[in-house]
Design an enzyme around this catalytic site. Structure first.
Site, PDB file in Angstrom:
ATOM      1  N   CYS A  27      -2.062   9.009   2.948  1.00 32.14           N
ATOM      2  CA  CYS A  27      -1.802   8.317   1.332  1.00 32.14           C
ATOM      3  C   CYS A  27      -3.379   8.447   0.758  1.00 32.14           C
ATOM      4  O   CYS A  27      -3.214   8.494  -0.464  1.00 32.14           O
ATOM      5  CB  CYS A  27      -1.506   7.126   1.504  1.00 32.14           C
ATOM      6  SG  CYS A  27      -2.512   6.187   2.492  1.00 32.14           S
ATOM      7  N   GLU A  67       0.834  -1.359  -0.018  1.00 30.72           N
ATOM      8  CA  GLU A  67       0.083   0.116   0.082  1.00 30.72           C
ATOM      9  C   GLU A  67       0.867   1.258  -0.009  1.00 30.72           C
ATOM     10  O   GLU A  67       1.579   1.513   1.030  1.00 30.72           O
ATOM     11  CB  GLU A  67      -1.057   0.192   1.320  1.00 30.72           C
ATOM     12  CG  GLU A  67      -2.102   1.037   1.232  1.00 30.72           C
ATOM     13  CD  GLU A  67      -1.599   2.435   1.623  1.00 30.72           C
ATOM     14  OE1 GLU A  67      -1.623   3.341   1.048  1.00 30.72           O
ATOM     15  OE2 GLU A  67      -1.565   2.377   3.100  1.00 30.72           O
TER      16      GLU A  67
END
Length: 486
Positions: A285, A251
């Protein structure tokens, strides 16, 4: 030499240990040392892997119901300690206390979800065959390594640990060196509350991640890596597999776009955009990094957004009223300044903020950290650095668009594909946008698209595999086909 006698932050084979040295943990708001952590090396990492391998057969054989019971006990223990855990996180990460507490409570929900997913990780019996039945079995992949980031040091750690343990995999945690103490305390709570056997859950704190992780990656007994962090490091993990395949979940970067259509509820959209952009000082993010607003709505939308931004209060995360903490370090601040300077030089206008925040007159003296004002830029175009690079800070660039297809094409014009946001009211129009956006997560009129029941992960250079949802546990399981001839 250690900065002071080393703190026992290494959990290896059921014992808390010190390391060969120690390192300082700094409050990013004040730059004061708040703790010391053991600085492990490859020897400690390999000792943890040895213990994980020894623990694997027993934990694999533990019934899914027993594993679920252990994880639920750990979730309850995290909730009971939410206050001190949030304070600890704020002291080394800098985020406001209410955000830290929300992250801790969300972590407990992730453990509850993982407990139930472990009970549902079953196989199937295939339809009849002239030779006999066929079976599809799910088996744990083996010892796992969880590499967790500093920006969400609780939720990212617990999500990985919960899924690994629920699947039957021992797991070694390597917290980020900026935030080792919250990771250490969460590992301690989970290990004790779940009464885990030695070697099932272990933790390595270090300032030498490349050496420590490299030693583990060189060992074929490590069967799984789950990483959250930068795209550069994530891609290096893929390249490090060499001639040996290993299950790897990534990720990575986001550079998330948001599209505000002219039929959106503009006050609600402004509130949502502000929340999704400036939480954790933009160091997320899934933070909105590119905001596309339909030209006909921009004049009405911008004052609503600026009103929200003006209400943000920078300061120390532990102080009442603070809604915006510092950046984690001055390297992050330098990048923010570089992006703003480049945008203004190329024609963008500063609608709010645009400079380092001065702590003069703040509620707490001595705020020497990397603070930056919450900033909004208008007149931004695709030639600017901020359009192609993820800023990871409290700066929001706004782009005007005329037609839907243009906005969606520009939103997709990135190497990243983690999260995107859509604000609008016409169902058909919103649904077409959802289908067109090349992102693993699409939030519709929602500033907080992360939930335990939804899979989390991205497309393109934002990652591979998923965490959370019913898909999350798949990353820790192998599929075995069994044919039986009767």
């Amino acid at each position: 030499m250690p900065a002071e006698p080393s703190t026992a932050t290494l959990l290896i084979d059921g014992e808390w240990r010190t390391g060969p040295a120690a390192f300082e943990v700094v409050d990013p708001a004040t730059l004061e040392v708040v703790a010391h952590a053991a600085d492990a090396g490859p020897d400690e990492a390999l000792a943890a892997l040895e213990a994980a391998c020894a623990a694997f057969p027993g934990w694999r054989a533990t019934g899914s119901e027993d594993r679920a019971t252990a994880l639920r006990a750990a979730a309850a223990a995290i909730r009971a300690a939410a206050g001190p855990l949030a304070e600890l996180m704020t002291s080394e990460n800098g985020k406001p206390l209410h955000e830290a507490r929300g992250e801790v409570m969300g972590s407990a929900r992730m453990l509850d979800w993982a407990a139930e997913e472990g009970r549902r990780a079953d196989g199937r019996v295939t339809p009849g065959n002239p030779n006999g039945p066929g079976l599809v079995l799910r088996t744990p992949v083996g010892p796992a390594l969880a590499i967790t980031p500093w920006n969400f040091p609780a939720s990212m750690l617990v999500r990985k640990v919960g899924l690994a343990l629920a699947a039957g995999c021992p797991v070694i945690v390597k917290p980020a060196e900026q935030t080792p103490m919250i990771g250490t305390e969460l590992v301690r709570i989970i290990n004790e509350a779940a009464a885990l056997p030695a070697g099932v859950l272990q933790s390595i704190t270090t300032t030498r991640p490349a050496e420590v992780v490299g030693a583990l990656l060189d060992d074929p007994r490590l069967r799984k890596v789950s990483f959250t962090g930068s795209t550069e490091v994530g891609l290096s993990l893929i390249r490090s597999t060499g001639s040996r395949l290993r299950r790897t979940s990534l990720e990575m970067g986001g550079h998330s776009p948001a599209v505000v259509f002219d039929d959106a509820d503009l006050p609600a959209a402004a509130a949502a955009v502000s929340a999704a952009k400036f939480a954790n000082a933009g160091q997320s993010c899934i933070a909105i990094n590119r905001l596309y607003v339909q030209r006909g709505a921009l004049e009405a939308f911008l004052p609503l957004l600026l009103e929200r931004v003006a209400a943000l209060r920078p300061g120390h995360g532990a102080d009442e009223g603070t809604t915006l903490g510092p950046l984690i370090d001055f390297a992050g601040l330098d990048k923010v300044e570089r992006h703003v300077t480049d945008a203004v030089k190329r024609g963008a206008a500063v609608a709010a903020g645009g400079r380092r925040w001065s702590a003069e007159g703040a509620a707490r003296p001595g705020l020497a950290g990397a603070f930056y004002e919450p900033t909004v830029l208008t007149g931004v175009d695709d030639s600017m650095l901020i359009s192609s690079e993820e800023t990871f800070g409290p700066v929001l660039p706004i782009y005007a668009f005329d037609d839907d297809e243009d906005a969606l094409n520009r939103a997709n014009a990135s190497e990243y594909g983690l999260a995107a946001y859509v604000f609008g009211s016409a169902l058909g129009r919103v649904w077409r946008a959802v289908e067109a956006l090349d992102f693993g997560i699409v939030a519709v009129n929602d500033p907080a698209p992360v939930r335990p029941e939804l899979p989390f992960g991205g497309m393109k250079n934002s990652g591979q595999e998923r965490e959370g949802g019913s898909e999350g546990i798949d990353a820790y399981l192998e599929t075995k086909s069994v044919s039986v001839k009767l």
